[in-house]
Design a protein around this motif. Structure first.
Motif, PDB file in Angstrom:
ATOM      1  N   VAL A  97       0.855  -1.186   0.000  1.00 51.48           N
ATOM      2  CA  VAL A  97       0.000   0.000   0.000  1.00 51.48           C
ATOM      3  C   VAL A  97       0.892   1.238   0.000  1.00 51.48           C
ATOM      4  O   VAL A  97       1.851   1.335   0.786  1.00 51.48           O
ATOM      5  CB  VAL A  97      -0.906   0.022   1.252  1.00 51.48           C
ATOM      6  CG1 VAL A  97      -1.815   1.251   1.222  1.00 51.48           C
ATOM      7  CG2 VAL A  97      -1.723  -1.257   1.335  1.00 51.48           C
ATOM      8  N   THR A  98       0.568   2.184  -0.880  1.00 52.54           N
ATOM      9  CA  THR A  98       1.329   3.419  -0.932  1.00 52.54           C
ATOM     10  C   THR A  98       0.394   4.571  -1.274  1.00 52.54           C
ATOM     11  O   THR A  98      -0.738   4.357  -1.712  1.00 52.54           O
ATOM     12  CB  THR A  98       2.466   3.333  -1.971  1.00 52.54           C
ATOM     13  OG1 THR A  98       3.295   4.484  -1.883  1.00 52.54           O
ATOM     14  CG2 THR A  98       1.906   3.214  -3.385  1.00 52.54           C
ATOM     15  N   ALA A  99       0.869   5.776  -1.057  1.00 55.89           N
ATOM     16  CA  ALA A  99       0.047   6.950  -1.353  1.00 55.89           C
ATOM     17  C   ALA A  99      -0.041   7.162  -2.858  1.00 55.89           C
ATOM     18  O   ALA A  99       0.930   6.966  -3.589  1.00 55.89           O
ATOM     19  CB  ALA A  99       0.645   8.182  -0.680  1.00 55.89           C
ATOM     20  N   HIS A 135      -3.776  11.257   1.170  1.00 59.16           N
ATOM     21  CA  HIS A 135      -4.868  10.514   1.770  1.00 59.16           C
ATOM     22  C   HIS A 135      -5.443   9.456   0.822  1.00 59.16           C
ATOM     23  O   HIS A 135      -6.269   8.662   1.236  1.00 59.16           O
ATOM     24  CB  HIS A 135      -5.977  11.478   2.223  1.00 59.16           C
ATOM     25  CG  HIS A 135      -5.522  12.402   3.311  1.00 59.16           C
ATOM     26  ND1 HIS A 135      -5.231  11.970   4.583  1.00 59.16           N
ATOM     27  CD2 HIS A 135      -5.298  13.750   3.285  1.00 59.16           C
ATOM     28  CE1 HIS A 135      -4.857  13.010   5.324  1.00 59.16           C
ATOM     29  NE2 HIS A 135      -4.888  14.102   4.561  1.00 59.16           N
ATOM     30  N   ASN A 136      -5.049   9.507  -0.445  1.00 58.14           N
ATOM     31  CA  ASN A 136      -5.503   8.497  -1.395  1.00 58.14           C
ATOM     32  C   ASN A 136      -4.462   7.386  -1.486  1.00 58.14           C
ATOM     33  O   ASN A 136      -3.264   7.653  -1.613  1.00 58.14           O
ATOM     34  CB  ASN A 136      -5.725   9.107  -2.784  1.00 58.14           C
ATOM     35  CG  ASN A 136      -6.853  10.126  -2.765  1.00 58.14           C
ATOM     36  OD1 ASN A 136      -7.822   9.948  -2.040  1.00 58.14           O
ATOM     37  ND2 ASN A 136      -6.708  11.186  -3.551  1.00 58.14           N
ATOM     38  N   GLN A 137      -4.941   6.160  -1.455  1.00 62.35           N
ATOM     39  CA  GLN A 137      -4.025   5.028  -1.471  1.00 62.35           C
ATOM     40  C   GLN A 137      -4.234   4.178  -2.719  1.00 62.35           C
ATOM     41  O   GLN A 137      -5.335   4.093  -3.255  1.00 62.35           O
ATOM     42  CB  GLN A 137      -4.252   4.134  -0.245  1.00 62.35           C
ATOM     43  CG  GLN A 137      -3.879   4.782   1.085  1.00 62.35           C
ATOM     44  CD  GLN A 137      -4.151   3.846   2.246  1.00 62.35           C
ATOM     45  OE1 GLN A 137      -5.196   3.197   2.274  1.00 62.35           O
ATOM     46  NE2 GLN A 137      -3.237   3.765   3.184  1.00 62.35           N
ATOM     47  N   ILE A 138      -3.147   3.574  -3.156  1.00 60.34           N
ATOM     48  CA  ILE A 138      -3.220   2.584  -4.226  1.00 60.34           C
ATOM     49  C   ILE A 138      -2.370   1.384  -3.811  1.00 60.34           C
ATOM     50  O   ILE A 138      -1.550   1.464  -2.890  1.00 60.34           O
ATOM     51  CB  ILE A 138      -2.719   3.137  -5.581  1.00 60.34           C
ATOM     52  CG1 ILE A 138      -1.261   3.601  -5.456  1.00 60.34           C
ATOM     53  CG2 ILE A 138      -3.616   4.235  -6.101  1.00 60.34           C
ATOM     54  CD1 ILE A 138      -0.658   3.992  -6.795  1.00 60.34           C
ATOM     55  N   ILE A 139      -2.608   0.265  -4.496  1.00 55.56           N
ATOM     56  CA  ILE A 139      -1.836  -0.954  -4.238  1.00 55.56           C
ATOM     57  C   ILE A 139      -0.946  -1.210  -5.435  1.00 55.56           C
ATOM     58  O   ILE A 139      -1.412  -1.221  -6.577  1.00 55.56           O
ATOM     59  CB  ILE A 139      -2.769  -2.152  -3.995  1.00 55.56           C
ATOM     60  CG1 ILE A 139      -3.634  -1.893  -2.760  1.00 55.56           C
ATOM     61  CG2 ILE A 139      -1.971  -3.446  -3.824  1.00 55.56           C
ATOM     62  CD1 ILE A 139      -4.711  -2.922  -2.550  1.00 55.56           C
ATOM     63  N   LYS A 140       0.327  -1.385  -5.182  1.00 57.80           N
ATOM     64  CA  LYS A 140       1.298  -1.630  -6.244  1.00 57.80           C
ATOM     65  C   LYS A 140       1.957  -2.991  -6.039  1.00 57.80           C
ATOM     66  O   LYS A 140       1.955  -3.544  -4.947  1.00 57.80           O
ATOM     67  CB  LYS A 140       2.354  -0.525  -6.266  1.00 57.80           C
ATOM     68  CG  LYS A 140       1.789   0.840  -6.621  1.00 57.80           C
ATOM     69  CD  LYS A 140       2.878   1.887  -6.685  1.00 57.80           C
ATOM     70  CE  LYS A 140       2.307   3.255  -7.079  1.00 57.80           C
ATOM     71  NZ  LYS A 140       3.365   4.287  -7.134  1.00 57.80           N
ATOM     72  N   TRP A 175      14.463  -5.999   3.221  1.00 56.77           N
ATOM     73  CA  TRP A 175      15.160  -5.097   4.149  1.00 56.77           C
ATOM     74  C   TRP A 175      15.619  -3.820   3.459  1.00 56.77           C
ATOM     75  O   TRP A 175      15.649  -2.754   4.046  1.00 56.77           O
ATOM     76  CB  TRP A 175      16.353  -5.844   4.741  1.00 56.77           C
ATOM     77  CG  TRP A 175      16.891  -5.250   6.001  1.00 56.77           C
ATOM     78  CD1 TRP A 175      17.788  -4.239   6.110  1.00 56.77           C
ATOM     79  CD2 TRP A 175      16.555  -5.635   7.328  1.00 56.77           C
ATOM     80  NE1 TRP A 175      18.054  -3.968   7.427  1.00 56.77           N
ATOM     81  CE2 TRP A 175      17.305  -4.812   8.197  1.00 56.77           C
ATOM     82  CE3 TRP A 175      15.709  -6.595   7.872  1.00 56.77           C
ATOM     83  CZ2 TRP A 175      17.225  -4.930   9.583  1.00 56.77           C
ATOM     84  CZ3 TRP A 175      15.643  -6.709   9.232  1.00 56.77           C
ATOM     85  CH2 TRP A 175      16.389  -5.883  10.083  1.00 56.77           C
ATOM     86  N   HIS A 176      15.971  -3.919   2.165  1.00 55.57           N
ATOM     87  CA  HIS A 176      16.517  -2.771   1.436  1.00 55.57           C
ATOM     88  C   HIS A 176      15.447  -1.833   0.904  1.00 55.57           C
ATOM     89  O   HIS A 176      15.768  -0.814   0.310  1.00 55.57           O
ATOM     90  CB  HIS A 176      17.359  -3.264   0.251  1.00 55.57           C
ATOM     91  CG  HIS A 176      18.561  -4.028   0.660  1.00 55.57           C
ATOM     92  ND1 HIS A 176      19.017  -5.122  -0.033  1.00 55.57           N
ATOM     93  CD2 HIS A 176      19.400  -3.866   1.705  1.00 55.57           C
ATOM     94  CE1 HIS A 176      20.088  -5.597   0.570  1.00 55.57           C
ATOM     95  NE2 HIS A 176      20.335  -4.852   1.630  1.00 55.57           N
ATOM     96  N   MET A 177      14.181  -2.186   1.065  1.00 56.14           N
ATOM     97  CA  MET A 177      13.108  -1.391   0.472  1.00 56.14           C
ATOM     98  C   MET A 177      12.402  -0.579   1.551  1.00 56.14           C
ATOM     99  O   MET A 177      11.599  -1.104   2.312  1.00 56.14           O
ATOM    100  CB  MET A 177      12.108  -2.306  -0.252  1.00 56.14           C
ATOM    101  CG  MET A 177      12.735  -3.086  -1.394  1.00 56.14           C
ATOM    102  SD  MET A 177      11.546  -4.150  -2.231  1.00 56.14           S
ATOM    103  CE  MET A 177      12.571  -4.831  -3.526  1.00 56.14           C
ATOM    104  N   ASN A 178      12.696   0.711   1.588  1.00 53.87           N
ATOM    105  CA  ASN A 178      12.170   1.567   2.658  1.00 53.87           C
ATOM    106  C   ASN A 178      10.660   1.743   2.593  1.00 53.87           C
ATOM    107  O   ASN A 178      10.017   2.019   3.612  1.00 53.87           O
ATOM    108  CB  ASN A 178      12.840   2.947   2.603  1.00 53.87           C
ATOM    109  CG  ASN A 178      14.242   2.895   3.180  1.00 53.87           C
ATOM    110  OD1 ASN A 178      14.619   1.907   3.798  1.00 53.87           O
ATOM    111  ND2 ASN A 178      15.013   3.952   2.966  1.00 53.87           N
ATOM    112  N   ASP A 179      10.088   1.594   1.405  1.00 55.83           N
ATOM    113  CA  ASP A 179       8.643   1.771   1.289  1.00 55.83           C
ATOM    114  C   ASP A 179       7.861   0.612   1.899  1.00 55.83           C
ATOM    115  O   ASP A 179       6.652   0.699   2.068  1.00 55.83           O
ATOM    116  CB  ASP A 179       8.248   1.934  -0.179  1.00 55.83           C
ATOM    117  CG  ASP A 179       8.423   3.379  -0.647  1.00 55.83           C
ATOM    118  OD1 ASP A 179       9.215   4.091  -0.007  1.00 55.83           O
ATOM    119  OD2 ASP A 179       7.777   3.764  -1.636  1.00 55.83           O
TER     120      ASP A 179
END
Length: 740
Positions: free
Chosen positions: A595-597, A603-608, A628-632
């Protein structure tokens, strides 16, 4: 059914039986009709707190209900039929895990009650039960048979003694009669002697009649015991086959060998007893001869099966064991020969095999006795199929659907018999391939054949369609066995698999009784894909086995999930929440959905979705280090901080120093690889060869922190992702890892 056999022999009070099998939960009819199946399952693994076993319990419950329904159709009595149908309907509404625990507890109570009863009664057969928990009921039958044979021998000895006494008294009587002209014997003495002779003659005749009747009973009992043995050998072979899809299997043949030897010994003693009868009994002699022949021929077993998918020109091994090895007549060695046969030949083994369908290299081995293990085996160590002759194929049938077998045969002489016996046994079905690319489809043929074949089928007949609940149970067993894990495919995984194979992504009702065909399993490609259901499933299973076993076993991987369901469970989750699922678009791939903005606002979310990680990615870097290397990526669904759950699987547990090579991740869209990208990858590999402490190869990259984006930074590019509705369009890590 050994445990139920003892329970049902009226050794427990009626009140106890009612307590064990309450009609509202576990009716005694269920215990009786499904006695064999119930005692073969591993109920001990179930507990109410073991929620991960829910899927296994559900599969067993479905199988139980289906078998009850099948039994109800076989019953002619209308009342019993209706009652069994009502029971099956009632049990289908049980909670699976509670059902499994209930059966587990019932079987445990049975064992305790039987042990207590055995100790009180202290009978030999139940002493054996105490030692073994529950033994084979057939052991008791063999013990009774041995006692009957001893009784026959005892009667013969008594008859012999009485006959000798009768002969002596007859001689005395004749002597008295011969002396009548010289000295008349007393009339009383003559009368008493005559009565005694008559009594002896009556006793001899009575015992002889009883002995003959007992001999006939012994032959009947031997026939029954031998039929049980052969049935048990078939079950052993069937369970050996079922191990292919992960069922539990005890490969120990020592008990069956002892059983064979006991029956052979009894047969020999009975034949001797028949020889000592004054008037021959051809009917019993012929029956014993037929039983001997059947026993000798049934005692050849493929102990270690050959691989069920065999590539031509490749070596393999197999072991054949003879359970009556110690009775082989000394002299000429016994040589076993192996030859390849097709399905038609397997159905007509009694007909001479004139057509040679293949050439097998190193196809002979000698039966050798091992004194230490008391086993007699022939081991084919370097067999190879040089070439194969295939039958004409029908319609769209492929070479990987054609089934063969190895036929092992020899001629054997046993001690105590003048006639040599021709014996043979066939292996489990095989699929012969000529190239490694055929392996996956060949394995599908074996899996279908193994899972859905009947114990006494005509070789190698299988149904074209089976209920989904059987297919689902097979997939779950195979997955757990292959991955070597106790973490099963849960209900959500199973629903996703059903939606996939039936192409019903929006169908959320019960799939259990829907029929799935071989064509759907591994003939037709999945909609919009270039691979079949089995190829896709096997790819995920193989990837998990080789690279993700610990992550799967620890519950870190969600597994199989449809995109609609994915949207539903990730909806309203905090940004950075992610889960790991098997890719829909690529064989042997695992993708990360998170889930990310949205670009339009915080406030809107999308799934990638990140492009699927495959074997080549995970050879390069394990899953824990990659995440571990993916901050998102911050929280593993539903809410676990990734630092907690991936601490064990990631090698990046400490902050790095100057020894670490910094990494920057530059995502690109799938299909946008350029020559520059290829050069970057080549540089990475070359750089790594000269730097053995490379973070990506040694797993020594320092952990990411939200405030430290210089090392291991993950910079998402909108081009690299797509919304779930448009499919898997994701990152290729091999193409976007560049050393700064």
């Amino acid at each position: 059914m050994a445990q139920w056999a003892l329970i049902s022999q009226h050794i427990l009070p009626v009140e106890t039986m009612n307590e064990l099998y309450p009609s509202s939960t576990f009716p005694i009819e269920v215990r009786h009709y499904l006695r064999d199946w119930i005692e073969k399952q591993n109920w001990d693994m179930f507990a109410l707190e073991n929620v991960e076993q829910e899927a296994n319990a559900h599969a067993l419950l479905n199988q139980l209900v289906m078998m009850l329904e099948a039994h109800s159709h076989q019953i002619t009595n209308v009342v019993d039929k209706m009652k069994l149908m009502q029971i099956s309907k009632h049990m289908s509404m049980f909670q699976p895990l509670q059902f499994a625990v209930m059966v587990r507890d019932t079987l445990h109570k049975e064992r305790l009650l039987l042990r207590d009863w055995a100790q009180v009664n202290n009978t030999p057969q139940h002493q054996q039960f105490v030692a073994k928990e529950v033994g084979f009921s057939s052991t008791q039958n063999v013990d009774l048979l041995v006692l009957k044979v001893l009784e026959v021998q005892d009667l013969r000895q008594k008859i012999h003694q009485l006959q000798e006494e009768l002969n002596w008294e007859k001689q005395n009587f004749e002597s008295l009669q011969g002396a009548a002209g010289i000295l008349d014997p007393p009339m009383l003495e003559v009368t008493q002697l005559q009565k005694h002779i008559e009594q002896l003659a009556y006793s001899v005749n009575t015992m002889a009649t009883k002995r003959f009747q007992l001999l006939a009973e012994c032959v009947d009992c031997l026939d029954q015991c031998q039929a049980q043995l052969i049935s048990t050998l078939k079950i052993w072979r069937w369970e050996q086959y079922k191990a292919t899809i992960g069922h539990r299997f005890d490969d120990n043949l020592n008990f069956l060998q002892m059983w064979c030897e006991q029956l052979l010994g009894v047969n020999g003693k009975l034949r001797q007893e028949l020889m000592l009868i004054v008037e021959p009994v051809p009917e019993l002699q012929e029956r014993l001869g037929q039983l001997l022949k059947l026993l000798v021929q049934s005692s050849l077993v493929v102990d270690k099966q050959p691989p069920q998918v065999i590539k031509t020109q490749s070596k393999f091994t197999t072991t054949v064991r003879y359970l009556l090895g110690e009775t082989i007549a000394p002299g000429k060695p016994v040589v076993l020969k192996a030859q390849i046969i097709n399905e038609l030949q397997a159905r007509n083994l009694n007909i001479s095999l004139s057509d040679n369908v293949g050439e097998v290299i190193n196809n002979t081995a000698i039966l050798e006795h091992n004194t230490a293990s008391k086993s007699t085996c022939a081991t084919f160590r370097n067999m190879s199929i040089k070439k194969i002759k295939r039958a004409d194929r029908k319609g769209s049938e492929s070479v990987t659907e054609e089934k063969f077998a190895l036929l092992f045969s020899t001629e054997i002489n046993i001690t105590g018999s003048d006639t040599p016996f021709k014996i043979q046994i066939i292996s489990l079905p095989l699929v012969i391939i000529v190239h490694g690319s055929q392996d996956n489809n060949a394995l599908a043929t074996i899996i279908w054949d193994c899972a859905f074949s009947e114990i006494d089928r005509v070789p190698f007949a299988v149904p074209e369609r089976v209920p989904w609940k059987l297919m689902c149970s097979t997939l779950n067993s195979k997955f757990m066995s292959e991955v070597q894990t106790e973490h099963c495919l849960d209900e959500n995984n199973q629903r996703c698999l059903a939606q996939k194979i039936f192409d019903k992504p929006d169908f959320n009702d019960d799939f259990s009784n829907m029929m799935v065909s071989w064509t759907q399993f591994n003939k037709e490609v999945l909609p919009g894909r270039q691979f079949t259901f089995w190829q896709w499933f096997e790819g995920a299973m193989d990837l998990t086995k080789k690279h993700l076993r610990s992550d799967w076993s620890n519950g870190l991987i969600y597994g199989f999930i449809e995109k609609q369901h994915l949207h539903l469970i990730l909806k309203q989750k905090p940004n950075g929440t992610f889960l790991l699922r098997f890719s829909d678009s690529e064989i042997g791939g695992i993708t990360i959905a998170y889930v990310t903005a949205a670009d339009s606002g915080e406030h809107n979310q999308i799934i990638k979705n990140i492009q699927p990680l495959t074997k080549k990615h995970l050879d390069f870097q394990n899953l824990g280090d990659t995440i571990w290397h993916m901050n998102d990526l911050r929280f593993l669904y539903p809410h676990f901080p990734k630092q907690d759950v991936f601490a064990k699987s990631s090698s990046n547990k400490t902050t790095g120093g100057n020894d670490y090579l910094p990494i920057r991740l530059h995502p690109i869209s799938a299909g946008e690889e350029t020559n520059s990208n290829k050069a970057d990858v080549a540089n990475i590999l070359h750089h790594t060869e000269n730097h053995h402490n490379s973070a990506m190869y040694q797993g020594n990259v320092a952990p990411m922190e939200s405030s430290d984006m210089a090392v291991g930074e993950f910079s998402p590019d909108p081009r690299a992702f797509s919304d779930m509705a448009t499919g898997d369009m994701d990152l290729d890590l091999n193409n976007f890892l560049n050393f700064s």
